[in-house]
Motif scaffolding. Structure first.
Motif, PDB file in Angstrom:
ATOM      1  N   TYR A 244      17.849  -6.180 -50.656  1.00  0.00           N
ATOM      2  CA  TYR A 244      18.091  -6.339 -49.419  1.00  0.00           C
ATOM      3  C   TYR A 244      18.617  -7.777 -48.995  1.00  0.00           C
ATOM      4  N   TRP A 245      18.092  -8.617 -49.871  1.00  0.00           N
ATOM      5  CA  TRP A 245      18.302  -9.954 -49.616  1.00  0.00           C
ATOM      6  C   TRP A 245      19.732 -10.419 -50.338  1.00  0.00           C
ATOM      7  N   ILE A 246      20.185  -9.434 -51.378  1.00  0.00           N
ATOM      8  CA  ILE A 246      21.227  -9.701 -51.822  1.00  0.00           C
ATOM      9  C   ILE A 246      22.574  -9.179 -50.895  1.00  0.00           C
ATOM     10  N   ASP A 247      22.125  -8.141 -50.076  1.00  0.00           N
ATOM     11  CA  ASP A 247      23.318  -7.488 -49.127  1.00  0.00           C
ATOM     12  C   ASP A 247      23.311  -8.560 -48.068  1.00  0.00           C
ATOM     13  N   ARG A 248      22.106  -9.402 -47.558  1.00  0.00           N
ATOM     14  CA  ARG A 248      22.191 -10.047 -46.513  1.00  0.00           C
ATOM     15  C   ARG A 248      22.795 -11.418 -47.028  1.00  0.00           C
ATOM     16  N   ALA A 249      22.911 -11.836 -48.459  1.00  0.00           N
ATOM     17  CA  ALA A 249      23.752 -13.063 -48.876  1.00  0.00           C
ATOM     18  C   ALA A 249      25.188 -12.698 -49.001  1.00  0.00           C
ATOM     19  N   MET A 250      25.466 -11.696 -49.451  1.00  0.00           N
ATOM     20  CA  MET A 250      26.643 -11.021 -49.339  1.00  0.00           C
ATOM     21  C   MET A 250      27.564 -11.089 -48.333  1.00  0.00           C
ATOM     22  N   TYR A 251      26.862 -10.322 -47.338  1.00  0.00           N
ATOM     23  CA  TYR A 251      27.435 -10.033 -46.079  1.00  0.00           C
ATOM     24  C   TYR A 251      26.833 -10.608 -44.765  1.00  0.00           C
ATOM     25  N   PRO A 252      26.725 -11.811 -44.754  1.00  0.00           N
ATOM     26  CA  PRO A 252      26.138 -12.313 -43.570  1.00  0.00           C
ATOM     27  C   PRO A 252      26.485 -11.929 -42.186  1.00  0.00           C
ATOM     28  N   TYR A 253      27.751 -11.865 -42.128  1.00  0.00           N
ATOM     29  CA  TYR A 253      28.144 -11.096 -40.714  1.00  0.00           C
ATOM     30  C   TYR A 253      28.692  -9.848 -40.638  1.00  0.00           C
ATOM     31  N   ALA A 254      28.149  -8.855 -41.613  1.00  0.00           N
ATOM     32  CA  ALA A 254      28.127  -7.781 -41.439  1.00  0.00           C
ATOM     33  C   ALA A 254      26.928  -6.952 -41.504  1.00  0.00           C
ATOM     34  N   ARG A 255      26.107  -7.429 -40.925  1.00  0.00           N
ATOM     35  CA  ARG A 255      24.574  -6.968 -40.956  1.00  0.00           C
ATOM     36  C   ARG A 255      24.859  -5.724 -39.882  1.00  0.00           C
ATOM     37  N   PRO A 256      24.197  -4.524 -40.308  1.00  0.00           N
ATOM     38  CA  PRO A 256      24.095  -3.300 -39.389  1.00  0.00           C
ATOM     39  C   PRO A 256      23.746  -3.771 -37.911  1.00  0.00           C
ATOM     40  N   ASP A 257      22.731  -4.536 -37.876  1.00  0.00           N
ATOM     41  CA  ASP A 257      22.166  -4.947 -36.338  1.00  0.00           C
ATOM     42  C   ASP A 257      23.087  -5.863 -35.629  1.00  0.00           C
ATOM     43  N   ALA A 258      23.685  -6.977 -36.438  1.00  0.00           N
ATOM     44  CA  ALA A 258      24.462  -7.838 -35.938  1.00  0.00           C
ATOM     45  C   ALA A 258      25.894  -7.224 -35.342  1.00  0.00           C
ATOM     46  N   LEU A 259      26.065  -5.921 -35.679  1.00  0.00           N
ATOM     47  CA  LEU A 259      27.356  -5.401 -35.038  1.00  0.00           C
ATOM     48  C   LEU A 259      27.349  -4.913 -33.673  1.00  0.00           C
ATOM     49  N   LEU A 260      26.044  -4.724 -33.533  1.00  0.00           N
ATOM     50  CA  LEU A 260      25.680  -4.505 -31.837  1.00  0.00           C
ATOM     51  C   LEU A 260      26.216  -5.693 -31.023  1.00  0.00           C
ATOM     52  N   ASP A 261      25.946  -6.755 -31.577  1.00  0.00           N
ATOM     53  CA  ASP A 261      26.089  -8.037 -30.791  1.00  0.00           C
ATOM     54  C   ASP A 261      27.474  -8.578 -30.889  1.00  0.00           C
ATOM     55  N   ILE A 262      28.377  -8.055 -31.911  1.00  0.00           N
ATOM     56  CA  ILE A 262      29.694  -8.627 -31.703  1.00  0.00           C
ATOM     57  C   ILE A 262      30.535  -7.530 -31.438  1.00  0.00           C
TER      58      ILE A 262
ATOM     59  N   MET B 227      29.019   0.674 -38.049  1.00  0.00           N
ATOM     60  CA  MET B 227      27.414   0.619 -38.239  1.00  0.00           C
ATOM     61  C   MET B 227      27.233   1.646 -39.595  1.00  0.00           C
ATOM     62  N   THR B 228      27.680   2.684 -39.582  1.00  0.00           N
ATOM     63  CA  THR B 228      27.623   3.690 -40.739  1.00  0.00           C
ATOM     64  C   THR B 228      28.210   2.861 -41.781  1.00  0.00           C
ATOM     65  N   GLY B 229      29.200   2.279 -41.749  1.00  0.00           N
ATOM     66  CA  GLY B 229      29.673   1.632 -43.234  1.00  0.00           C
ATOM     67  C   GLY B 229      28.774   0.615 -43.649  1.00  0.00           C
ATOM     68  N   ALA B 230      28.196  -0.285 -42.706  1.00  0.00           N
ATOM     69  CA  ALA B 230      27.202  -1.397 -42.986  1.00  0.00           C
ATOM     70  C   ALA B 230      26.124  -0.770 -43.379  1.00  0.00           C
ATOM     71  N   THR B 231      25.467   0.231 -43.011  1.00  0.00           N
ATOM     72  CA  THR B 231      24.426   0.893 -43.439  1.00  0.00           C
ATOM     73  C   THR B 231      24.228   1.498 -44.651  1.00  0.00           C
ATOM     74  N   LEU B 232      25.662   2.256 -45.072  1.00  0.00           N
ATOM     75  CA  LEU B 232      25.664   3.062 -46.192  1.00  0.00           C
ATOM     76  C   LEU B 232      26.044   1.722 -47.446  1.00  0.00           C
ATOM     77  N   ARG B 233      26.617   0.647 -47.012  1.00  0.00           N
ATOM     78  CA  ARG B 233      26.733  -0.358 -47.890  1.00  0.00           C
ATOM     79  C   ARG B 233      25.467  -0.867 -48.445  1.00  0.00           C
ATOM     80  N   ARG B 234      24.527  -1.254 -47.558  1.00  0.00           N
ATOM     81  CA  ARG B 234      23.064  -1.758 -47.640  1.00  0.00           C
ATOM     82  C   ARG B 234      22.465  -0.886 -48.743  1.00  0.00           C
TER      83      ARG B 234
END
Length: 94
Positions: free
Chosen positions: A41-59, A72-79
């Motif tokens: 989980y933390w590897i995903d957050r470190a590699m994609y800090p601006y592409a978190r599934p929940d952050a996509l709602l804000d941007i 959101m589907t792509g970001a969730t599947l990636r994670r």
């Protein structure tokens, strides 16, 4: 989930009954897999800090609903893939 918890407890009791020396090994392996899930989980957050599934709602801003769903589907599947690959690598002893 309660059914799975009961099954896990029953299997742990069965392991303790049949081979009590294997119980520490089971606990060790479970802790490794759980730690790998957190690390993945933390590897995903470190590699994609601006592409978190929940952050996509804000941007999303003016994006239409279908675009937001695809992102959101792509970001969730990636994670999910990163976490599962990390758990598999640790589980296999790599």
């Amino acid at each position: 989930m309660f059914g799975w918890l009961v099954l896990a407890v029953l299997l742990t009791a069965l392991t303790y009954t049949l081979a009590p020396q294997q119980l520490p090994v089971s606990v060790y392996k479970l802790s490794l897999v759980a730690t790998a899930a957190v690390v993945g989980y933390w590897i995903d957050r470190a590699m994609y800090p601006y592409a978190r599934p929940d952050a996509l709602l804000d941007i999303a801003g003016g994006a239409d609903h279908m675009t937001l769903c695809v992102l959101m589907t792509g970001a969730t599947l990636r994670r999910a893939l990163i976490v599962s690959a990390t758990m598999l690598a640790v589980g296999l002893g790599a």
